[in-house]
Design an enzyme around this catalytic site. Structure first.
Site, PDB file in Angstrom:
ATOM      1  N   TYR A 136       0.822  -1.216   0.000  1.00  0.00           N
ATOM      2  CA  TYR A 136       0.000   0.000   0.000  1.00  0.00           C
ATOM      3  C   TYR A 136       0.854   1.263   0.000  1.00  0.00           C
ATOM      4  O   TYR A 136       0.467   2.274  -0.574  1.00  0.00           O
ATOM      5  CB  TYR A 136      -0.897   0.034   1.245  1.00  0.00           C
ATOM      6  N   LYS A 191       2.612 -15.356   2.973  1.00  0.00           N
ATOM      7  CA  LYS A 191       2.784 -16.071   1.697  1.00  0.00           C
ATOM      8  C   LYS A 191       4.268 -16.397   1.597  1.00  0.00           C
ATOM      9  O   LYS A 191       4.962 -16.074   0.621  1.00  0.00           O
ATOM     10  CB  LYS A 191       2.289 -15.184   0.532  1.00  0.00           C
ATOM     11  N   ASP A 223      -3.707 -18.062   0.990  1.00  0.00           N
ATOM     12  CA  ASP A 223      -4.740 -18.754   0.187  1.00  0.00           C
ATOM     13  C   ASP A 223      -5.467 -19.782   1.046  1.00  0.00           C
ATOM     14  O   ASP A 223      -6.698 -19.904   0.995  1.00  0.00           O
ATOM     15  CB  ASP A 223      -4.131 -19.377  -1.084  1.00  0.00           C
ATOM     16  N   ASP A 247      -6.616  -6.543   4.154  1.00  0.00           N
ATOM     17  CA  ASP A 247      -7.728  -5.872   3.466  1.00  0.00           C
ATOM     18  C   ASP A 247      -8.700  -6.921   2.937  1.00  0.00           C
ATOM     19  O   ASP A 247      -9.916  -6.828   3.142  1.00  0.00           O
ATOM     20  CB  ASP A 247      -7.169  -5.027   2.313  1.00  0.00           C
ATOM     21  N   ASP A 251     -12.575  -8.340   4.755  1.00  0.00           N
ATOM     22  CA  ASP A 251     -13.873  -8.276   4.062  1.00  0.00           C
ATOM     23  C   ASP A 251     -14.520  -9.654   4.040  1.00  0.00           C
ATOM     24  O   ASP A 251     -15.724  -9.792   4.258  1.00  0.00           O
ATOM     25  CB  ASP A 251     -13.698  -7.783   2.612  1.00  0.00           C
TER      26      ASP A 251
END
Ligand code: IPM
Ligand code: MG
Length: 358
Positions: A136, A191, A223, A247, A251
């Site tokens: 970001y 990851k 994942d 992020d 959600d």
């Protein structure tokens, strides 16, 4: 006297903020509240989503109560002028690195989830998202002509994923300390199988964990975490992860609860100055209709009392009042179901006020 910057923003922001302010006022706390425009409203007022005066007010406050920003009508503006830049600018300017995103499934709303009720009944996950680093904010970023890769000479765009050791250490400490007050389990999401940045993340979190022998740490690839969240969400207690993965996963987690209109969030810096906002967006499609659910914002005000103003007692009172109105069967349209009573934004806020006065 604690200073609160009230930033209603766009869409349903002003309506839901009104209800949270109503609730705070009835508690009669020594709070000084001042409002300022932000997002599209900031752009309309002074040509920038985060006007200088708004930023200054936020910096001078102990906490920020934030509504929501964004509207389709600003989608064609240059990126630096879009409403979302206000929230990114506040995070950066105030160093709000620790983002708390609880995903709680309220007993009365279990059936509203898209998952089977038994998978989500009693769900209580806390996602802790690092908020000021990662891809970001990482530099360099931009557009250029490629000199290597699959298509040298072609136009390309790039961002930089990066984390320093102190950035990872401080968010890891936040997560371990939060877990101590909960079930004592932290899942660090990375990851590491592909990315250098997230192998480093995993190594640093593992180092910090040595200071918390009472907390159980496990690691999960992002994942797999996305899959486990819908397969067996109750396996999680505290989830800590970077800005980008946080992020996306927050959600996903919020949807499990079936009631994004119920979920608050907090973003804190090292001085416990914080920005408090509902997890949902500005919902321009229902703005001005008086039907938005104000409970996420009211619960964000409770988080504000707990984290920035050190007033857990009144935070508990607000949270109980919210459970009380749900138990009474009051529902805004987003959480309505047969056998409950549909109410609007202001009526819901009034009911919380009444429950507080009982
Ligand atoms: C969020 C939002 C923001 C983010 C956007 C609006 C910049 O999606 O708070 O999760 O990506 O962080
Ligand atoms: Mg998001």
């Amino acid at each position: 006297m604690a200073k609160i910057a009230v930033l209603p923003g766009d869409g349903i922001g002003p309506e839901i903020i009104d209800e949270a302010v109503k609730v705070l006022k009835v508690l009669n706390l020594p709070l000084e509240m001042a409002s300022a425009p932000v997002g599209g409203a900031g752009y309309e007022a002074s040509g920038h989503p985060l006007p200088d005066a708004t930023l200054q007010l936020a910096k001078d406050s102990d906490a920020i109560l934030f509504g929501a920003v964004g509207d389709w009508k600003y989608d064609t503006l240059d990126r630096p002028l879009r409403p979302e830049q206000a929230i990114l600018g506040l995070r950066k300017a105030l160093g709000l690195f620790a983002n708390f995103r609880p995903a709680i499934c309220y007993e009365q709303l279990t059936h509203a989830s898209s998952l089977k009720p038994e998978l989500v009944a009693g769900l209580d996950i806390l996602i802790i998202r690092e908020l000021t680093g990662d891809i970001y904010f990482g530099q360099p970023r931009g557009r250029r002509v490629a000199t290597d890769g699959h298509f040298p000479g072609a136009e390309e765009a790039f961002d930089t994923m990066r984390y320093s050791r102190p950035e990872i250490e401080r968010i890891a400490h936040v997560a371990f300390q939060a877990a101590r007050k909960r079930q004592g389990r932290v899942t660090s999401v990375d990851k590491a199988n592909v990315l250098e940045t997230f192998q480093f993340w995993k190594d640093v979190v593992t180092d910090v964990a040595k200071e918390y022998p009472d907390v159980t740490l496990d690691h999960m690839y992002v994942d797999n975490a996305a899959m486990q969240l819908v397969k067996e969400p109750k396996r999680f207690d505290v989830v800590v992860t970077g800005n980008m993965f946080g992020d996306i996963l927050s959600d996903e987690a919020s949807m499990l609860t079936g009631s994004i209109g119920m979920l608050p969030s907090a973003s804190l810096n090292t001085k416990n100055q914080g920005l408090y906002e509902p997890s949902h967006g500005s919902a321009p499609d229902i703005a001005g209709k008086g039907i938005a659910n104000p409970l996420a914002t009211i619960l964000s005000a409770a988080m504000m009392l707990r984290y920035s103003l050190n007033d857990a007692a009144n935070a508990d009172r607000i949270e109980s009042a919210v459970k009380d109105v749900l138990a009474q069967g009051l529902r805004t349209p987003d959480i309505y179901s047969d056998g409950t009573r549909k109410v609007g934004t202001a009526e819901m806020g009034d009911a919380v006020v009444q429950a507080l006065q009982k």
